[in-house]
Design a protein around this motif. Structure first.
Motif, PDB file in Angstrom:
ATOM      1  N   GLY A 218       0.828  -1.204   0.000  1.00  0.00           N
ATOM      2  CA  GLY A 218       0.000   0.000   0.000  1.00  0.00           C
ATOM      3  C   GLY A 218       0.856   1.245   0.000  1.00  0.00           C
ATOM      4  N   ILE A 219       0.204   2.409   0.034  1.00  0.00           N
ATOM      5  CA  ILE A 219       0.937   3.676   0.004  1.00  0.00           C
ATOM      6  C   ILE A 219       0.393   4.628   1.054  1.00  0.00           C
ATOM      7  CG2 ILE A 219       1.362   3.435  -2.474  1.00  0.00           C
ATOM      8  CD1 ILE A 219      -0.683   5.743  -2.840  1.00  0.00           C
ATOM      9  N   ARG A 220       1.241   5.631   1.395  1.00  0.00           N
ATOM     10  CA  ARG A 220       0.829   6.728   2.255  1.00  0.00           C
ATOM     11  C   ARG A 220       1.442   8.015   1.701  1.00  0.00           C
ATOM     12  NH1 ARG A 220       2.787   5.243   8.080  1.00  0.00           N
ATOM     13  NH2 ARG A 220       4.334   4.012   6.921  1.00  0.00           N
ATOM     14  N   HIS A 221       0.645   9.067   1.650  1.00  0.00           N
ATOM     15  CA  HIS A 221       1.151  10.356   1.197  1.00  0.00           C
ATOM     16  C   HIS A 221       1.792  11.082   2.375  1.00  0.00           C
ATOM     17  CE1 HIS A 221      -0.663  10.267  -2.836  1.00  0.00           C
ATOM     18  NE2 HIS A 221      -1.659   9.610  -2.264  1.00  0.00           N
ATOM     19  N   ARG A 227       5.091   7.268   0.289  1.00  0.00           N
ATOM     20  CA  ARG A 227       5.752   6.117   0.923  1.00  0.00           C
ATOM     21  C   ARG A 227       5.028   4.838   0.506  1.00  0.00           C
ATOM     22  NH1 ARG A 227       7.961   5.571   7.010  1.00  0.00           N
ATOM     23  NH2 ARG A 227       9.717   6.505   5.897  1.00  0.00           N
ATOM     24  N   ILE A 228       5.781   3.922  -0.108  1.00  0.00           N
ATOM     25  CA  ILE A 228       5.252   2.611  -0.485  1.00  0.00           C
ATOM     26  C   ILE A 228       5.633   1.623   0.612  1.00  0.00           C
ATOM     27  CG2 ILE A 228       5.232   0.798  -2.229  1.00  0.00           C
ATOM     28  CD1 ILE A 228       6.203   2.869  -4.266  1.00  0.00           C
ATOM     29  N   ASP A 229       4.637   0.965   1.176  1.00  0.00           N
ATOM     30  CA  ASP A 229       4.865  -0.016   2.244  1.00  0.00           C
ATOM     31  C   ASP A 229       4.608  -1.422   1.724  1.00  0.00           C
ATOM     32  OD1 ASP A 229       5.393   1.938   4.186  1.00  0.00           O
ATOM     33  OD2 ASP A 229       3.261   2.218   4.584  1.00  0.00           O
ATOM     34  N   VAL A 230       5.525  -2.330   2.047  1.00  0.00           N
ATOM     35  CA  VAL A 230       5.345  -3.753   1.759  1.00  0.00           C
ATOM     36  C   VAL A 230       5.423  -4.478   3.096  1.00  0.00           C
ATOM     37  CG1 VAL A 230       6.182  -5.773   0.512  1.00  0.00           C
ATOM     38  CG2 VAL A 230       6.415  -3.499  -0.514  1.00  0.00           C
ATOM     39  N   GLY A 277      19.761   3.306  -4.226  1.00  0.00           N
ATOM     40  CA  GLY A 277      20.820   4.317  -4.210  1.00  0.00           C
ATOM     41  C   GLY A 277      20.910   5.056  -5.533  1.00  0.00           C
ATOM     42  N   ALA A 278      20.777   4.313  -6.639  1.00  0.00           N
ATOM     43  CA  ALA A 278      20.832   4.948  -7.962  1.00  0.00           C
ATOM     44  C   ALA A 278      19.648   5.887  -8.174  1.00  0.00           C
ATOM     45  CB  ALA A 278      20.868   3.877  -9.052  1.00  0.00           C
ATOM     46  N   LEU A 279      18.484   5.542  -7.600  1.00  0.00           N
ATOM     47  CA  LEU A 279      17.279   6.362  -7.757  1.00  0.00           C
ATOM     48  C   LEU A 279      17.146   7.428  -6.678  1.00  0.00           C
ATOM     49  CD1 LEU A 279      14.657   3.570  -8.581  1.00  0.00           C
ATOM     50  CD2 LEU A 279      15.586   5.263 -10.170  1.00  0.00           C
ATOM     51  N   ASP A 280      17.976   7.334  -5.633  1.00  0.00           N
ATOM     52  CA  ASP A 280      17.875   8.237  -4.483  1.00  0.00           C
ATOM     53  C   ASP A 280      16.509   8.090  -3.808  1.00  0.00           C
ATOM     54  OD1 ASP A 280      18.802  10.062  -2.643  1.00  0.00           O
ATOM     55  OD2 ASP A 280      18.173  11.820  -3.788  1.00  0.00           O
ATOM     56  N   HIS A 281      16.062   6.828  -3.647  1.00  0.00           N
ATOM     57  CA  HIS A 281      14.824   6.514  -2.930  1.00  0.00           C
ATOM     58  C   HIS A 281      15.200   5.860  -1.600  1.00  0.00           C
ATOM     59  CE1 HIS A 281      12.913   7.617  -6.527  1.00  0.00           C
ATOM     60  NE2 HIS A 281      12.509   6.452  -6.989  1.00  0.00           N
ATOM     61  N   PRO A 282      15.105   6.574  -0.480  1.00  0.00           N
ATOM     62  CA  PRO A 282      15.468   5.980   0.814  1.00  0.00           C
ATOM     63  C   PRO A 282      14.608   4.759   1.130  1.00  0.00           C
ATOM     64  CG  PRO A 282      15.233   8.372   1.000  1.00  0.00           C
ATOM     65  CD  PRO A 282      14.697   7.991  -0.352  1.00  0.00           C
ATOM     66  N   ILE A 283      15.258   3.720   1.660  1.00  0.00           N
ATOM     67  CA  ILE A 283      14.554   2.500   2.054  1.00  0.00           C
ATOM     68  C   ILE A 283      14.849   2.203   3.517  1.00  0.00           C
ATOM     69  CG2 ILE A 283      14.432   0.001   1.767  1.00  0.00           C
ATOM     70  CD1 ILE A 283      14.638   0.249  -1.113  1.00  0.00           C
ATOM     71  N   THR A 284      13.811   1.988   4.304  1.00  0.00           N
ATOM     72  CA  THR A 284      13.943   1.602   5.702  1.00  0.00           C
ATOM     73  C   THR A 284      13.007   0.426   5.965  1.00  0.00           C
ATOM     74  OG1 THR A 284      12.253   3.226   6.331  1.00  0.00           O
ATOM     75  CG2 THR A 284      14.554   3.933   6.471  1.00  0.00           C
ATOM     76  N   GLY A 290       8.742 -13.164  14.549  1.00  0.00           N
ATOM     77  CA  GLY A 290       7.504 -13.909  14.718  1.00  0.00           C
ATOM     78  C   GLY A 290       6.252 -13.146  14.335  1.00  0.00           C
ATOM     79  N   ARG A 291       6.399 -11.841  14.044  1.00  0.00           N
ATOM     80  CA  ARG A 291       5.233 -11.021  13.707  1.00  0.00           C
ATOM     81  C   ARG A 291       5.255 -10.530  12.260  1.00  0.00           C
ATOM     82  NH1 ARG A 291       2.660  -8.918  18.219  1.00  0.00           N
ATOM     83  NH2 ARG A 291       1.125  -8.166  16.703  1.00  0.00           N
ATOM     84  N   GLY A 292       6.441 -10.290  11.730  1.00  0.00           N
ATOM     85  CA  GLY A 292       6.529  -9.831  10.344  1.00  0.00           C
ATOM     86  C   GLY A 292       7.420  -8.611  10.180  1.00  0.00           C
ATOM     87  N   THR A 293       7.481  -8.123   8.937  1.00  0.00           N
ATOM     88  CA  THR A 293       8.373  -7.019   8.562  1.00  0.00           C
ATOM     89  C   THR A 293       7.633  -6.058   7.647  1.00  0.00           C
ATOM     90  OG1 THR A 293      10.276  -8.529   8.674  1.00  0.00           O
ATOM     91  CG2 THR A 293      10.596  -6.453   7.492  1.00  0.00           C
ATOM     92  N   ILE A 294       7.948  -4.785   7.769  1.00  0.00           N
ATOM     93  CA  ILE A 294       7.403  -3.773   6.863  1.00  0.00           C
ATOM     94  C   ILE A 294       8.573  -3.004   6.249  1.00  0.00           C
ATOM     95  CG2 ILE A 294       5.884  -1.793   6.581  1.00  0.00           C
ATOM     96  CD1 ILE A 294       4.475  -2.563   9.121  1.00  0.00           C
ATOM     97  N   PHE A 295       8.664  -3.025   4.916  1.00  0.00           N
ATOM     98  CA  PHE A 295       9.653  -2.223   4.203  1.00  0.00           C
ATOM     99  C   PHE A 295       8.995  -0.929   3.724  1.00  0.00           C
ATOM    100  CE2 PHE A 295      12.037  -6.100   4.155  1.00  0.00           C
ATOM    101  CZ  PHE A 295      13.359  -5.698   4.097  1.00  0.00           C
ATOM    102  N   HIS A 296       9.735   0.184   3.830  1.00  0.00           N
ATOM    103  CA  HIS A 296       9.226   1.490   3.418  1.00  0.00           C
ATOM    104  C   HIS A 296      10.134   2.045   2.314  1.00  0.00           C
ATOM    105  CE1 HIS A 296       7.067   1.250   7.259  1.00  0.00           C
ATOM    106  NE2 HIS A 296       8.235   1.073   7.850  1.00  0.00           N
ATOM    107  N   ILE A 297       9.550   2.428   1.196  1.00  0.00           N
ATOM    108  CA  ILE A 297      10.288   3.069   0.103  1.00  0.00           C
ATOM    109  C   ILE A 297       9.712   4.461  -0.103  1.00  0.00           C
ATOM    110  CG2 ILE A 297      11.075   2.898  -2.281  1.00  0.00           C
ATOM    111  CD1 ILE A 297       9.429  -0.131  -0.873  1.00  0.00           C
ATOM    112  N   ASP A 298      10.529   5.490   0.098  1.00  0.00           N
ATOM    113  CA  ASP A 298      10.075   6.878  -0.060  1.00  0.00           C
ATOM    114  C   ASP A 298      10.416   7.374  -1.459  1.00  0.00           C
ATOM    115  OD1 ASP A 298       9.076   7.041   2.521  1.00  0.00           O
ATOM    116  OD2 ASP A 298      11.018   7.602   3.358  1.00  0.00           O
ATOM    117  N   VAL A 299       9.374   7.742  -2.215  1.00  0.00           N
ATOM    118  CA  VAL A 299       9.528   8.146  -3.613  1.00  0.00           C
ATOM    119  C   VAL A 299       8.906   9.538  -3.799  1.00  0.00           C
ATOM    120  CG1 VAL A 299       9.164   7.450  -6.006  1.00  0.00           C
ATOM    121  CG2 VAL A 299       9.256   5.709  -4.208  1.00  0.00           C
TER     122      VAL A 299
END
Length: 445
Positions: A218-221, A227-230, A277-284, A290-299
Motif C-alpha cells: 500500500g501507500i501513504r502520502h 511512501r510505499i509499504d510492503v 541508491g541509484a534512484l535516491d529513494h530511501p529505504i527503511t 515472529g510477527r513480520g516485517t514492513i519495508f518502506h520506500i520513499d519516492v
C-alpha cells in the motif's frame, strides 16, 4: 716610595683593572657572538635538513597519490571491463538457456505421463534458477559500475501494482498466502523499470519468508513524498541481523517458506539497496520476530493524473493457443534456438519459415502467396544484421506493418529504444513459452 708615586701606582692599577675588565667583557661578548653564530649555523643546517626531508616526503606523497590514482583508474577500468564481459557472457549463456527453455516447453507438450511432466517441471525450475542468478549477477555488476542511468518520469502506481499483482498472485495462491494491493491512485517520479525491480525483489522476499498470512502492499502520502509499504506476516528479522539485511548472500537464519526458498541466494535485497541508491529513494524497514516485517520506500510524488490505469501484464495471462495456421517468419542465427523455436511454434500449429539474416528473409518473401502474419527476430543476426533493421526492410518490402517481435538476450537500452521507435514488441531471452504464446495471441487479435 714617595706618596705621589704610590698614588700614581694605585691610579694606574685601577685604570689597568678597568681596562682588563673591559677587555674581558669585550672578549665575553665576542665569545657569545661566536656562540650565537655557531648556533645559527647549526640551526640553519637543521632547517635545511628538515626542508630536504620534507621535500623528499612530499615527492613520495605525490608519487603515492599518483600510484593511488592510477590504481583507482585501473580498478574502474577493470570494473567496467567486468561489466562488459558479464554483459557479453550473459548474451552467450542466454542463447543456449533460451533454446533449453523452448525445447523443454516443446517436450512438455508431448508428455502424457505424470512422471514425464514432473521431470519437465524440475528442469524448468532449474533453468529459471540459472536465469535468475545470471540476471542478478549482471544487474549487480552494472549497478556497481555506475552504468545504469535511470530514466525518471511520472509512474502510475496503480498500473505498477496491477502488473505486480499479475506476476505474484499465482505464486501466493500456490502457497496458500494472501497477496493484497491497496488501491493506489497516485503518481510518483521514478524510473518505472527500476522501481518495479525494487518492489519485485521485496515482495518476492516477503513471500519467501512468510509461512502463513500474507503480504500487503500500500501507500501513504507524506507531503511531497509517497511512501510505499510492503508488509508481511513472516518470521521477522532479528535485531542483530538488521545491519546485514542488504548485504550480498545474506539469507535469513529463520526457516523460510520451503516451497519458495529453493534457489534463493540472498541477492534480492542487495539489488534493492543498489537500485534505491541509484534512484535516491530511501529505504527503511521495521520488524518483529515472529510477527513480520514492513519495508518502506520513499519516492517523490509525481505530477501526473491520479487514477490512470494501464492493463499491464494482461498479455501474460494464458489465453489459449489461438495460433492455428498462423504464418510466422522466424529470423534467428543460433541454430539450436532456431530449431527449438520452430519445434515449439509448429506444436502450436503455426506455419514457420526460417531465416538467419536480412537477405535470406527477403528471399523467403519472393513467393507473394506467402505473407507472414507475424515476424519473430533475434536482434543480432548473421552478417552483422540487426533484427530491428531486418523487420523494417521486410515491412517495407511487403508494404504493410506486419506485427513483429524481437526476442533478444542483449540487455542494452539501445535495443529497447530501437524496438520502441519501430513499434516492435520486445521479449528478453530466455523467454517463457507461455508468455510468448500469450503475446503472439495478443498481437494477432
Amino acid at each position: 716610595m714617595p706618596l705621589k708615586d704610590i698614588t700614581d701606582v694605585a691610579r694606574l692599577k685601577k685604570i689597568n683593572a678597568a681596562l682588563v675588565d673591559r677587555v674581558e667583557r669585550a672578549m665575553d661578548q665576542q665569545g657569545n657572538a661566536f656562540s650565537l653564530f655557531q648556533t645559527a649555523i647549526a640551526l640553519e643546517n637543521q632547517v635545511r635538513t628538515r626542508t630536504d626531508e620534507l621535500h623528499s616526503t612530499l615527492r613520495r606523497l605525490e608519487q603515492s597519490n599518483a600510484d593511488l590514482s592510477a590504481a583507482k583508474e585501473n580498478a574502474e577500468l577493470a570494473n567496467l571491463s567486468k561489466t562488459r564481459f558479464l554483459a557479453a557472457a550473459s548474451h552467450d549463456v542466454l542463447q543456449p538457456l533460451n533454446a533449453a527453455h523452448l525445447s523443454i516447453s516443446a517436450l512438455a507438450e508431448i508428455q502424457m505421463g505424470e512422471e514425464g511432466r514432473k521431470l519437465v517441471r524440475q528442469v524448468e525450475r532449474s533453468l529459471e534458477t540459472m536465469e535468475d542468478l545470471l540476471r542478478t549477477l549482471l544487474d549487480i555488476s552494472k549497478l556497481d559500475a555506475g552504468v545504469v542511468r535511470p530514466e525518471i518520469g511520472d509512474v502510475s502506481l496503480e498500473s505498477l501494482f496491477a502488473s505486480l499483482r499479475s506476476d505474484f498472485q499465482p505464486l501466493a495462491d500456490l502457497n496458500g498466502l494472501k497477496l493484497k494491493f491497496r488501491p493506489a491512485p497516485a503518481t510518483v517520479r521514478s524510473d518505472r523499470t527500476l522501481l518495479r525491480r525494487i518492489l519485485q525483489n521485496i515482495i518476492s522476499n516477503a513471500l519467501r519468508y512468510t509461512r502463513a498470512g500474507g503480504v500487503l502492499v500500500g501507500i501513504r502520502h507524506r507531503g511531497d513524498t509517497v511512501r510505499i509499504d510492503v508488509a508481511d506476516t513472516g518470521c521477522g528479522i532479528p535485531e542483530d541481523q538488521h545491519d546485514a539485511v542488504f548485504e550480498e548472500f545474506n539469507r535469513g537464519s529463520i526457516s523460510a517458506n520451503t516451497s519458495l526458498a529453493s534457489g534463493g541466494l540472498g541477492l534480492g535485497l542487495a539489488i534493492v539497496r543498489r537500485i534505491a541508491g541509484a534512484l535516491d529513494h530511501p529505504i527503511t524497514f521495521s520488524s518483529r520476530v515472529g510477527r513480520g516485517t514492513i519495508f518502506h520506500i520513499d519516492v517523490p510524488a509525481g505530477s501526473g493524473r491520479h487514477g490512470e490505469i494501464e492493463v499491464v501484464g494482461e498479455m501474460e495471462r494464458p489465453r489459449g493457443y489461438g495460433l492455428f495456421g498462423t504464418k510466422v517468419l522466424l529470423i534467428e542465427n543460433d541454430v539450436d534456438v532456431l530449431r527449438a523455436m520452430t519445434s515449439l511454434l509448429e506444436r502450436w500449429q503455426c506455419v514457420v519459415r526460417q531465416a538467419t539474416a536480412t537477405d535470406e528473409a527477403l528471399d523467403l518473401l519472393g513467393d507473394t502467396a506467402w505473407v507472414p502474419d507475424i515476424i519473430i527476430a533475434d536482434q543480432h543476426l548473421n552478417d552483422g544484421d540487426l533484427g530491428s533493421h531486418t523487420i523494417a526492410e521486410v515491412r517495407d518490402y511487403l508494404g504493410r506493418i506486419v506485427p513483429a517481435l524481437i526476442i533478444t538476450g542483449d540487455p542494452s537500452d539501445a535495443v529497447v529504444k530501437a524496438a520502441r521507435s519501430a513499434g516492435i514488441e520486445l521479449m528478453r531471452k530466455p523467454l517463457k513459452p507461455a508468455q510468448l504464446r500469450a503475446l503472439l495471441a495478443h498481437l494477432l487479435a
